[in-house]
Design a protein around this motif. Structure first.
Motif, short mmCIF file in Angstrom:
data_model
loop_
_atom_site.label_atom_id
_atom_site.label_comp_id
_atom_site.label_asym_id
_atom_site.label_seq_id
_atom_site.Cartn_x
_atom_site.Cartn_y
_atom_site.Cartn_z
N LEU A 254 0.80 -1.22 0.00
CA LEU A 254 0.00 0.00 0.00
C LEU A 254 0.83 1.27 0.00
N ALA A 255 1.91 1.30 0.77
CA ALA A 255 2.58 2.55 1.09
C ALA A 255 3.60 2.98 0.05
N ASP A 256 3.79 4.30 -0.04
CA ASP A 256 4.88 4.86 -0.83
C ASP A 256 6.17 4.84 -0.04
N ARG A 257 6.05 5.02 1.28
CA ARG A 257 7.20 4.96 2.17
C ARG A 257 6.83 4.16 3.41
N VAL A 258 7.80 3.43 3.93
CA VAL A 258 7.61 2.62 5.12
C VAL A 258 8.59 3.08 6.19
N VAL A 259 8.09 3.24 7.42
CA VAL A 259 8.93 3.58 8.56
C VAL A 259 8.81 2.43 9.56
N ALA A 260 9.92 1.76 9.85
CA ALA A 260 9.92 0.61 10.74
C ALA A 260 10.46 1.01 12.11
N LEU A 261 9.67 0.68 13.16
CA LEU A 261 10.06 1.02 14.53
C LEU A 261 10.27 -0.24 15.35
N ALA A 262 11.15 -0.14 16.33
CA ALA A 262 11.33 -1.18 17.34
C ALA A 262 11.83 -0.51 18.61
N ASP A 263 11.21 -0.85 19.73
CA ASP A 263 11.60 -0.29 21.03
C ASP A 263 11.63 1.24 21.00
N GLY A 264 10.65 1.83 20.31
CA GLY A 264 10.53 3.28 20.28
C GLY A 264 11.51 3.99 19.38
N GLU A 265 12.30 3.24 18.62
CA GLU A 265 13.29 3.84 17.73
C GLU A 265 12.95 3.53 16.27
#
Length: 309
Positions: A254-265
């Motif tokens: 779906l997305a044009d951009r993906v932001v991956a988070l882990a442990d608040g980072e």
């Protein structure tokens, strides 16, 4: 607590009948946005900027911040997906962007203005939020619920206008819930309720739309309907969309951009084909998986869970 809790931040002053947390599209008082058929470059140029800088977010009961000094820029006129394991801070970050959590530090800028300096109604005309906690009286009809999305555009005692009616009809049509308009919300299935709440946020007619896991707990048919709504917003309007998604393959498609988070980072950000990799799935999601590029984006096949040694 008000009887509505969901997506629009309609103005607190507009009556005790709603506690909607997002807001509505920005017309800046000059009528409808854009031309009837904007080009892709025009849409990107006219779309709103939503940027968070050095954001620190937490809760009174938590000893440490959930998000500690992260920055993010939502690409104007595009879909940005926030992904990550449970407890990674995705929903907290979205609430910070929506002015639902006051940051301990940092800022959130909407077209260069700090959202925390904007009054509720002004923000609600530009930014809409679909939260995971959506409640309303069971006896209200779907059509009446959708009309609540128009509160940011009206004065305290003003009646609905022809513009309100057009916005509501467009929202109901886009959400595909016209057949439900006369139904009471309490009689709907979970998937039908989600479409009704989405229609309400769409009726706000905002420049920025934030969606917190809009497909969670929905069957495949309703998931696809929600995905199609987001795709239509991207392809046919100037809306900047930030969406939290639990399904990383869904996000990749779906997305044009993906932001991956882990442990608040924030661990990775960029186009899906650069972010959704076997290495990221191993490090962030703790699964071994096979990732294959397709014309519809990366296809993810989970193989096994990784366990701490």
């Amino acid at each position: 607590m008000s009887i509505f809790s969901a997506n629009a931040t309609e103005a607190a002053e507009s009556s005790g009948a709603a506690e909607l947390n997002g807001a509505s599209e920005s017309t800046d008082g000059d009528g409808p946005r854009g031309s009837a058929e904007p080009t892709e470059s025009d849409a990107a140029a006219d779309a709103s900027d939503l940027d968070a800088e050095d954001l620190v977010l937490g809760y009174p009961t938590a000893p440490e911040p959930v998000i500690d000094g992260e920055s993010i820029a939502a690409e104007p006129g595009a879909v940005t997906a926030l992904v990550g394991p449970n407890g990674s801070g995705k929903s907290t970050l979205l609430k910070g962007l929506a002015n639902q959590i006051e940051p301990d530090d940092g800022s959130v800028l909407l077209d260069g203005r700090d959202v925390h300096s904007m009054d509720t109604k002004s923000l609600a005309k530009q930014l809409g939020l679909l939260s995971q906690e959506s409640t309303s009286p069971d006896s209200i009809t779907v059509e009446d619920l959708v009309y609540h999305g128009r509160y940011p555009h009206r004065g305290f005692f003003e009646r609905t206008t022809a513009e309100d009616a057009r916005a509501v009809e467009r929202a109901i049509d886009l959400a595909g819930c016209g057949h439900l308009r006369a139904r009471e919300v309490g009689s709907l299935s979970g998937g039908q309720k989600q479409l009704a709440w989405i229609a309400m946020v769409l009726a706000q007619d905002t420049d920025v739309l934030l969606l917190d896991e809009p497909t969670t707990f929905l069957d495949l048919h309703h998931q696809m309907e929600v995905m199609e709504i987001i795709e239509t917003l991207r392809d046919e309007s100037e809306v900047t969309v930030v969406v939290v998604l639990h399904d990383i393959e869904q996000a990749a498609r779906l997305a044009d951009r993906v932001v991956a988070l882990a442990d608040g980072e924030i661990r990775a950000r960029g186009p899906p084909e650069e972010v959704v990799t076997e290495e990221l799935l191993s490090e962030v999601f703790r699964v071994d998986a096979e990732v294959v590029e397709t014309e519809n984006g990366p296809r993810v096949t989970p193989l096994r869970a990784r366990h701490e040694k």
